[in-house]
Scaffold this active site. Structure first.
Site, PDB file in Angstrom:
ATOM      1  N   ARG A 137       0.878  -1.181   0.000  1.00  0.00           N
ATOM      2  CA  ARG A 137       0.000   0.000   0.000  1.00  0.00           C
ATOM      3  C   ARG A 137       0.909   1.223   0.000  1.00  0.00           C
ATOM      4  NH1 ARG A 137      -5.395   1.234   3.376  1.00  0.00           N
ATOM      5  NH2 ARG A 137      -6.114   0.019   1.601  1.00  0.00           N
ATOM      6  N   HIS A 175      -6.973   1.023  -6.818  1.00  0.00           N
ATOM      7  CA  HIS A 175      -7.246   0.111  -5.699  1.00  0.00           C
ATOM      8  C   HIS A 175      -7.903  -1.154  -6.261  1.00  0.00           C
ATOM      9  CE1 HIS A 175      -7.654  -1.253  -1.735  1.00  0.00           C
ATOM     10  NE2 HIS A 175      -8.537  -0.408  -1.236  1.00  0.00           N
ATOM     11  N   GLN A 191      -9.884  -3.798  -4.091  1.00  0.00           N
ATOM     12  CA  GLN A 191     -11.216  -3.327  -3.706  1.00  0.00           C
ATOM     13  C   GLN A 191     -12.204  -3.588  -4.842  1.00  0.00           C
ATOM     14  OE1 GLN A 191     -12.185  -1.850  -0.637  1.00  0.00           O
ATOM     15  NE2 GLN A 191     -14.157  -2.367  -1.527  1.00  0.00           N
ATOM     16  N   CYS A 233     -16.393   1.572  -0.177  1.00  0.00           N
ATOM     17  CA  CYS A 233     -15.240   0.706   0.116  1.00  0.00           C
ATOM     18  C   CYS A 233     -14.900   0.682   1.602  1.00  0.00           C
ATOM     19  CB  CYS A 233     -14.042   1.165  -0.695  1.00  0.00           C
ATOM     20  SG  CYS A 233     -13.592   2.881  -0.388  1.00  0.00           S
ATOM     21  N   ARG A 266     -13.438  -8.767   0.430  1.00  0.00           N
ATOM     22  CA  ARG A 266     -11.992  -8.516   0.296  1.00  0.00           C
ATOM     23  C   ARG A 266     -11.229  -9.798   0.634  1.00  0.00           C
ATOM     24  NH1 ARG A 266      -9.989  -3.310   0.676  1.00  0.00           N
ATOM     25  NH2 ARG A 266      -8.038  -4.339   0.143  1.00  0.00           N
TER      26      ARG A 266
HETATM   27  N1  NVA Z   1      -9.832   6.713  -1.562  1.00  0.00           N
HETATM   28  C1  NVA Z   1      -9.521   6.227  -0.235  1.00  0.00           C
HETATM   29  C2  NVA Z   1      -9.762   4.753  -0.140  1.00  0.00           C
HETATM   30  C3  NVA Z   1      -9.509   4.158   1.200  1.00  0.00           C
HETATM   31  C4  NVA Z   1      -9.697   2.675   1.221  1.00  0.00           C
HETATM   32  C5  NVA Z   1      -8.080   6.574   0.117  1.00  0.00           C
HETATM   33  O1  NVA Z   1      -7.217   6.434  -0.750  1.00  0.00           O
HETATM   34  O2  NVA Z   1      -7.837   6.989   1.239  1.00  0.00           O
HETATM   35  N1   CP Z   2     -11.240  -0.359   1.800  1.00  0.00           N
HETATM   36  C1   CP Z   2      -9.978  -0.412   2.282  1.00  0.00           C
HETATM   37  O1   CP Z   2      -8.997  -0.597   1.550  1.00  0.00           O
HETATM   38  O2   CP Z   2      -9.916  -0.271   3.631  1.00  0.00           O
HETATM   39  P1   CP Z   2      -8.606  -0.112   4.525  1.00  0.00           P
HETATM   40  O3   CP Z   2      -8.034   1.259   4.250  1.00  0.00           O
HETATM   41  O4   CP Z   2      -9.090  -0.277   5.932  1.00  0.00           O
HETATM   42  O5   CP Z   2      -7.611  -1.169   4.130  1.00  0.00           O
END
Ligand code: NVA
Ligand code: CP
Length: 309
Positions: free
Chosen positions: A107, A134, A137, A268, A296
């Site tokens: 990530r 993502h 997701q 999400c 997930r």
């Molecule tokens: N768009 C959000 C998704 C979190 C799962 C982010 O990048 O923070």
């Molecule tokens: N939806 C998602 O990726 O959640 P987290 O940020 O908790 O991993």
């Protein structure tokens, strides 16, 4: 499983509709098996390195629980605790992790970090969210939609909010599987033009329509309304400013009342309740947000089993 072994997943653009269907079919099978109490350990003894430059609840726990359930183990590596944080390069990190581990999930902020990891690692690299995409997701979301609606073709998904990483991956997921997708966004927060063009290119094969607009009425006939936070991780400074600009794009009872009676509402998570979505909608009868979160686990187990075994 020949076409999967050893591959990385940076984004869904790189996978064909048939390959995505294979992942979703295995995800469904693993879900059914787990609920029936059957266990399989195709990744016995395998190790997944999980590199996090940003916080996570779902991604961390679903990958870690998932690899454990498949017989392997996940190592949580906070980027700040690694030599990465002191200037070791992504390329060297990829080479070193490849000597210990059978897969890397990361990530990151910059999507280029995912591409560099994939280039220099000799094990599969899975994008667990970048500023651009993502895909894990979107896989869980496709699984959820197929469970609830039976098929993709003929459906329309309206993503209402920021044209961000989640919106981009949904555009690709819809384009590949033949679902129409409209991103309804405030002025200045459109999806990335290159991502939109690429998704539209992908959609030519399936016949799906992929578009973006500031016109909220575009969400009215949708089968699925999807939203995400207005300020993503790394955009905390813009949060206050965005609250005002995004307010008309809130997914609330009024928006839902103008939709189809069998509407699915998706998010999400994490949700900023009272901002992009109201409590009444996220906890209401149309919401499938916790099914998405559960999926997930199943979608990523399928992905790991295919790429890493
Ligand atoms: N768009 C959000 C998704 C979190 C799962 C982010 O990048 O923070
Ligand atoms: N939806 C998602 O990726 O959640 P987290 O940020 O908790 O991993």
């Amino acid at each position: 499983m020949g076409q999967f072994k050893g591959r990385s997943l940076a984004g869904l653009h790189d996978y064909s509709p048939d390959e995505i269907t294979t992942i979703l079919d295995l995800a469904h099978k693993l879900k059914v098996d787990r609920k029936a109490g059957h266990t399989q350990k195709p990744l016995a003894g395998k190790v997944l390195a999980m590199v996090f430059q940003k916080p996570s609840t779902r991604t961390r726990v679903s990958f870690e629980a998932g690899i454990y359930q498949l017989g392997g183990v996940g190592l949580y590596l906070g980027a700040g605790d690694m030599q990465l944080g002191r200037g070791e390069t992504i390329a060297d990190t990829a080479r070193v992790l490849s000597r210990y581990c059978d897969g890397i999930m990361a990530r990151v902020f910059s999507h280029q970090d995912i591409l560099d990891l994939a280039q220099y690692a000799c094990v599969p690299v899975i994008n667990g969210l970048s500023d651009l995409l993502h895909p894990c997701q979107a896989l869980a979301d496709l699984q959820t939609i197929r469970e609830k609606k039976g098929e993709f073709k003929g459906l329309e998904l309206a993503y209402v909010g920021d044209g961000n990483n989640v919106a981009h991956s949904l555009m690709f997921g819809c384009a590949k599987m033949g679902m129409d997708c409209v991103v309804v966004h405030p002025e200045g927060f459109a999806p990335d033009a290159e991502m939109l063009a690429l998704a539209q290119e992908d959609a030519k094969q399936s016949g799906a329509a992929i578009s973006a607009t500031t016109d909220l009425s575009a969400a009215e006939g949708a089968d699925i309304v999807y939203t995400d936070v207005w300020a993503s991780m790394g955009q905390e400074d813009e949060h206050e400013k965005r609250l005002k600009l995004f307010k008309p794009y809130q997914v609330n009872d009024e928006l839902v009342s103008r939709a189809k009676p069998d509407l699915l509402v998706m998010h999400c998570l994490p949700a900023h309740r009272g901002e992009e979505i109201t409590d009444s909608v996220v906890d209401g009868p149309h919401s499938v947000v916790f099914d998405q979160a559960e999926n997930r686990l199943h979608a990523q187990k399928a992905l790991m089993a295919l790429l890493m075994s």
